[in-house]
Design a protein around this motif. Structure first.
Motif, PDB file in Angstrom:
ATOM      1  N   ALA A 173       0.829  -1.205   0.000  1.00 25.52           N
ATOM      2  CA  ALA A 173       0.000   0.000   0.000  1.00 25.52           C
ATOM      3  C   ALA A 173       0.862   1.252   0.000  1.00 25.52           C
ATOM      4  CB  ALA A 173      -0.929  -0.003   1.227  1.00 25.52           C
ATOM      5  N   ASN A 195      -7.439  -3.663  -1.632  1.00 25.68           N
ATOM      6  CA  ASN A 195      -6.530  -3.368  -0.505  1.00 25.68           C
ATOM      7  C   ASN A 195      -6.962  -2.081   0.205  1.00 25.68           C
ATOM      8  OD1 ASN A 195      -4.337  -4.021   1.129  1.00 25.68           O
ATOM      9  ND2 ASN A 195      -2.874  -2.871  -0.121  1.00 25.68           N
ATOM     10  N   ILE A 225      -4.647   0.961   2.028  1.00 26.35           N
ATOM     11  CA  ILE A 225      -4.452   2.137   1.183  1.00 26.35           C
ATOM     12  C   ILE A 225      -5.017   3.385   1.848  1.00 26.35           C
ATOM     13  CG2 ILE A 225      -5.171   3.220  -0.994  1.00 26.35           C
ATOM     14  CD1 ILE A 225      -4.836   0.461  -2.308  1.00 26.35           C
TER      15      ILE A 225
END
Length: 282
Positions: free
Chosen positions: A178, A234, A238
């Motif tokens: 991320a 994700n 993130i």
């Protein structure tokens, strides 16, 4: 290893195909893609030797290289189809969700969770390169859950393509990616959007764009069809990365607003240390 099947014949899937054929000229590589043009291009370019919807019973490896939000269903469907001597691995940018989904699958030992840290801003079979994976890092998650003899088939391919293997927990993988990959793409896309908005008022802005702009916005040329699913798959990691990034941007903006030259200098000097970190990673 005699036969490979690739699902998703874009940049990564295509590069695995080209690299494998270069190292193993007698290898049979079948494959499929949801985009008919990609499938046609893959045949023309020699990425695959034959178009097939599903892998043959005697296929050694099946490589899944489709967008992140499609991998779960394709992975389960593929495992349900293959025989006991076939290993399936994906090359997706997110791992925790997939590994969680596979935890209780009866054929879990025939799955290898993998992610090559390789790519360009281009997409599709025509962007594939035989040497794209050379000396790149390949992250493998939950290695212990994959059958010992089956993963040797994957290792034979990874070794031939000169990939450097690293091992990581799937949650740790997604958290780190991320910051060092997903956030970079968001930043590039948003810089591109900001400049495009300005261009509506000032048509000459790109005449002043130098190499710094080009290198920073390069990732904004990446495939939206690939990256939009990564951002949602994700999401939590993130969002955390974005929160930190936005906070840093606001603090930096405040220093500029206050004409705090000393503070700006000190902060950027500290950030310059990233050069040493990146050099160590080479």
């Amino acid at each position: 290893m005699k036969k490979i099947h690739i699902i998703g014949l874009g940049l990564l899937g295509g590069s695995f195909g080209l690299g494998a054929r270069q190292k193993f000229p007698e290898l049979i590589i079948t494959g499929t893609d949801a985009n008919p043009q990609n499938l046609k291009d893959a045949l023309t370019l020699g990425i695959i030797t034959e178009a097939k919807e599903t892998p043959d019973a005697d296929t050694d490896l099946v490589i899944l290289a489709t967008p992140a939000d499609t991998l779960g269903k394709i992975l389960i469907d593929t495992l349900n189809q293959v025989g006991e001597n076939t290993l399936v691995f994906d090359v997706g940018s997110t791992k925790a969700k997939l590994c969680g989904m596979m935890a209780d699958h009866p054929k879990r030992k025939q799955y290898l969770a993998a992610h090559p840290i390789a790519g360009t801003e281009y997409s599709g079979p025509k962007a594939a390169m035989a040497d794209l994976l050379n000396r790149k890092v390949l992250i493998i998650c939950e290695l212990e859950k994959t059958d010992l003899h089956l993963k040797e088939k994957a290792y034979q391919l990874f070794d031939a393509l000169n990939l450097k293997l690293r091992f990581m927990d799937p949650e740790e993988h997604d958290r780190h990616l991320a910051f060092v990959s997903h956030l970079s793409h968001i930043s590039s896309f948003m810089l591109g959007e900001t400049v495009l908005q300005k261009m509506a008022d000032d048509k000459n802005i790109f005449d002043m764009a130098g190499s710094g702009f080009a290198s920073t916005v390069r990732l904004a040329k990446s495939s939206p069809a690939m990256w939009a699913p990564i951002f949602t798959e994700n999401k939590e990691n993130i969002l955390s990365a974005l929160d930190g990034y936005i906070a840093n941007l606001k603090a930096f903006r405040e220093k500029i607003a206050k004409e705090d030259s000393k503070g700006l200098l000190e902060e950027m000097t500290e950030i310059n240390k990233i050069r040493d970190i990146l050099e160590l990673g080479k």
